[in-house]
Scaffold this motif. Structure first.
Motif, mmCIF file in Angstrom:
data_model
loop_
_atom_site.group_PDB
_atom_site.id
_atom_site.type_symbol
_atom_site.label_atom_id
_atom_site.label_comp_id
_atom_site.label_asym_id
_atom_site.label_seq_id
_atom_site.Cartn_x
_atom_site.Cartn_y
_atom_site.Cartn_z
ATOM 1 N N SER A 167 18.629 45.885 36.978
ATOM 2 C CA SER A 167 18.934 44.533 37.436
ATOM 3 C C SER A 167 20.187 44.533 38.304
ATOM 4 C CB SER A 167 19.149 43.603 36.239
ATOM 5 O OG SER A 167 17.982 43.485 35.471
ATOM 6 N N GLN A 168 20.127 43.753 39.357
ATOM 7 C CA GLN A 168 21.274 43.507 40.212
ATOM 8 C C GLN A 168 21.619 42.026 40.075
ATOM 9 O OE1 GLN A 168 20.433 43.932 44.369
ATOM 10 N NE2 GLN A 168 22.570 44.257 44.943
ATOM 11 N N VAL A 169 22.823 41.730 39.616
ATOM 12 C CA VAL A 169 23.244 40.354 39.374
ATOM 13 C C VAL A 169 24.159 39.911 40.513
ATOM 14 C CG1 VAL A 169 24.363 38.759 37.775
ATOM 15 C CG2 VAL A 169 23.103 40.728 36.885
ATOM 16 N N LEU A 170 23.760 38.850 41.182
ATOM 17 C CA LEU A 170 24.507 38.330 42.325
ATOM 18 C C LEU A 170 24.904 36.883 42.075
ATOM 19 C CD1 LEU A 170 22.099 39.668 45.114
ATOM 20 C CD2 LEU A 170 24.182 40.767 44.302
ATOM 21 N N HIS A 171 26.154 36.567 42.366
ATOM 22 C CA HIS A 171 26.625 35.184 42.327
ATOM 23 C C HIS A 171 26.878 34.745 43.771
ATOM 24 C CE1 HIS A 171 27.427 34.789 37.946
ATOM 25 N NE2 HIS A 171 27.585 36.087 38.024
ATOM 26 N N HIS A 172 26.231 33.663 44.171
ATOM 27 C CA HIS A 172 26.385 33.160 45.535
ATOM 28 C C HIS A 172 26.999 31.763 45.503
ATOM 29 C CE1 HIS A 172 23.720 36.349 47.044
ATOM 30 N NE2 HIS A 172 22.915 36.048 46.051
ATOM 31 N N LEU A 173 27.790 31.464 46.492
ATOM 32 C CA LEU A 173 28.265 30.101 46.728
ATOM 33 C C LEU A 173 27.749 29.693 48.090
ATOM 34 C CD1 LEU A 173 30.000 27.823 45.505
ATOM 35 C CD2 LEU A 173 31.900 28.672 46.895
ATOM 36 N N THR A 174 26.896 28.675 48.125
ATOM 37 C CA THR A 174 26.267 28.267 49.373
ATOM 38 C C THR A 174 26.422 26.773 49.584
ATOM 39 O OG1 THR A 174 24.238 28.446 50.683
ATOM 40 C CG2 THR A 174 23.994 27.822 48.362
ATOM 41 N N ASN A 175 26.279 26.367 50.821
ATOM 42 C CA ASN A 175 26.420 24.967 51.196
ATOM 43 C C ASN A 175 25.040 24.340 51.309
ATOM 44 O OD1 ASN A 175 26.763 22.516 52.717
ATOM 45 N ND2 ASN A 175 28.766 23.267 53.371
ATOM 46 N N VAL A 176 24.741 23.414 50.418
ATOM 47 C CA VAL A 176 23.461 22.710 50.453
ATOM 48 C C VAL A 176 23.708 21.318 51.018
ATOM 49 C CG1 VAL A 176 21.475 21.896 49.119
ATOM 50 C CG2 VAL A 176 22.639 24.015 48.458
ATOM 51 N N ARG A 177 23.615 21.222 52.332
ATOM 52 C CA ARG A 177 23.798 19.949 53.047
ATOM 53 C C ARG A 177 25.094 19.253 52.639
ATOM 54 N NH1 ARG A 177 17.553 17.781 53.900
ATOM 55 N NH2 ARG A 177 16.659 19.876 54.133
ATOM 56 N N GLY A 178 26.170 20.054 52.666
ATOM 57 C CA GLY A 178 27.494 19.522 52.377
ATOM 58 C C GLY A 178 27.944 19.659 50.940
ATOM 59 N N VAL A 179 27.069 20.137 50.062
ATOM 60 C CA VAL A 179 27.407 20.278 48.644
ATOM 61 C C VAL A 179 27.525 21.765 48.310
ATOM 62 C CG1 VAL A 179 26.711 19.808 46.275
ATOM 63 C CG2 VAL A 179 26.153 18.167 48.085
ATOM 64 N N LEU A 180 28.737 22.219 47.942
ATOM 65 C CA LEU A 180 28.913 23.602 47.531
ATOM 66 C C LEU A 180 28.147 23.847 46.232
ATOM 67 C CD1 LEU A 180 32.682 24.320 48.303
ATOM 68 C CD2 LEU A 180 30.667 25.268 49.439
ATOM 69 N N THR A 181 27.330 24.875 46.242
ATOM 70 C CA THR A 181 26.385 25.116 45.155
ATOM 71 C C THR A 181 26.440 26.586 44.765
ATOM 72 O OG1 THR A 181 24.928 23.396 46.030
ATOM 73 C CG2 THR A 181 23.949 24.981 44.490
ATOM 74 N N GLU A 182 26.498 26.835 43.458
ATOM 75 C CA GLU A 182 26.475 28.204 42.969
ATOM 76 C C GLU A 182 25.044 28.575 42.599
ATOM 77 O OE1 GLU A 182 28.244 31.002 39.373
ATOM 78 O OE2 GLU A 182 29.048 28.974 39.663
ATOM 79 N N VAL A 183 24.636 29.772 43.002
ATOM 80 C CA VAL A 183 23.306 30.286 42.677
ATOM 81 C C VAL A 183 23.470 31.670 42.072
ATOM 82 C CG1 VAL A 183 20.983 30.798 43.512
ATOM 83 C CG2 VAL A 183 22.342 29.018 44.629
ATOM 84 N N LEU A 184 22.927 31.856 40.893
ATOM 85 C CA LEU A 184 22.897 33.157 40.235
ATOM 86 C C LEU A 184 21.537 33.786 40.478
ATOM 87 C CD1 LEU A 184 24.095 35.185 38.009
ATOM 88 C CD2 LEU A 184 22.776 33.821 36.389
ATOM 89 N N ILE A 185 21.514 35.012 40.966
ATOM 90 C CA ILE A 185 20.261 35.712 41.232
ATOM 91 C C ILE A 185 20.271 37.049 40.510
ATOM 92 C CG2 ILE A 185 18.810 36.816 42.992
ATOM 93 C CD1 ILE A 185 19.660 34.707 44.959
#
Length: 328
Positions: free
Chosen positions: A27-45
């Motif tokens: 498993s490769q665990v990635l934490h992303h912080l992305t901009n969803v139409r102006g809303v900073l959003t964390e995504v764990l993959i």
């Protein structure tokens, strides 16, 4: 965060061909912080280096911090032997990285319907073409999935680019939340004393880090809780996050009332429900009512004593159950 943090778009390239059966992959665990139409959003993959078009898309309960689900996501990915990527999306405003100020009341507040739109926007903007999605909802995440399913055709213009395979509803809070035992207890607190709790959160946020760690450890004393859950609880100790968590909870009690039987019947064959035996957010009487209303529904009542907040102590068991359902 101990896991790797990368650009979100860089993780979304995969072979569109079905990968079929595969050997267990690391498993490769990635934490992303992305901009969803102006809303900073964390995504764990959680994924393998050999990526798959199959995505288990987890929509959390409240509070909606992906780190609470890290152990669960890793266990699920392992049980599925790398055949699926596992994604966990944060709720808007529920991650500390979404806020730059510790001043109570500062920052945007997102209600329940904002959270539904936030997930639709993310799917529209970031889910790759030709992806095959399995939705997994936990608690209020189940209600969000129902609202997504009801609005998907109008909110996503090119629905042919993704495939919604099936949905799994874990400890679903999809009806009569205010009438549930926990709803009755929390309604006066959420209606009258939210600001007092936010103020307490402000005082907690300015404590030295070692003292906050000690308080969280004391809260989970004598419980075998994963470190990721303790870290997520530390991230909660921020007034802007607490404000969003409490406001969403208040709106849940106001909005989540009657069960949409017609909508559930439309997706009857593609949704699997899992209720707790002693769950004060969705009592087992709700399970019995659902089965009586829809005798052909795929619904199970827990017999292993798994608690509503299963990520705290039952991630491995819940991941094993879910993986078996997905594979079957």
């Amino acid at each position: 965060m101990s896991a790797e943090t990368t650009s979100l778009n860089h993780s979304f390239h995969f072979d569109a061909q079905d990968q079929g059966h595969r050997m267990p992959a690391k498993s490769q665990v990635l934490h992303h912080l992305t901009n969803v139409r102006g809303v900073l959003t964390e995504v764990l993959i959680v994924r393998s280096h050999e990526e798959s078009r199959n995505i288990v898309f987890i929509i959390p309960g409240n509070p909606g911090l992906p780190e609470y689900y890290e152990t669960f996501a890793k266990n699920l990915h392992s049980q599925l032997q790398g055949s699926h990527q596992v994604w966990v999306i944060s709720h808007a405003g529920h991650t500390a990285m979404s806020h730059s100020s510790v001043i109570p009341g500062n920052g945007e507040v997102f209600g329940y319907m904002d959270q539904v739109q936030h997930k639709l926007d993310f799917i529209n903007d970031y889910v790759p073409s030709c992806a095959r999605i399995i939705f997994v909802g936990h608690s209020i995440g189940c209600k969000i999935i129902l609202d997504i399913l009801s609005r998907l055709k109008t909110k996503i213009q090119d629905t042919s680019r993704i495939e919604i395979d099936k949905s799994f509803m874990l400890f679903p809070t999809v009806e009569r939340m205010k009438e549930s035992p926990n709803g009755e207890k929390l309604w006066p607190v959420l209606a009258l004393f939210r600001w007092f709790i936010i103020l307490l959160g402000f005082f907690a946020s300015v404590l030295p880090q070692f003292l906050k760690v000690w308080l969280v450890s004391l809260y989970f004393w004598r419980k075998d809780v994963p470190e990721c859950c303790k870290n997520a609880t530390l991230d909660l100790l921020r007034p802007s996050v607490i404000r969003n968590v409490l406001f969403m909870a208040y709106q849940e009690l106001c909005i989540v009332q009657q069960l949409d039987i017609e909508l559930i019947n439309q997706h009857l064959c593609n949704i699997h429900w899992y209720y707790g035996f002693n769950d004060d957010w969705c009592p087992r009487s709700y399970y019995y009512d659902l089965v009586r209303s829809l005798p052909d529904i795929r619904a199970d009542l827990c017999s292993e004593g798994i608690e509503h907040a299963f990520v705290l102590q039952s991630s491995a068991l819940m991941a094993q159950k879910l993986a078996n359902w997905i594979k079957n």
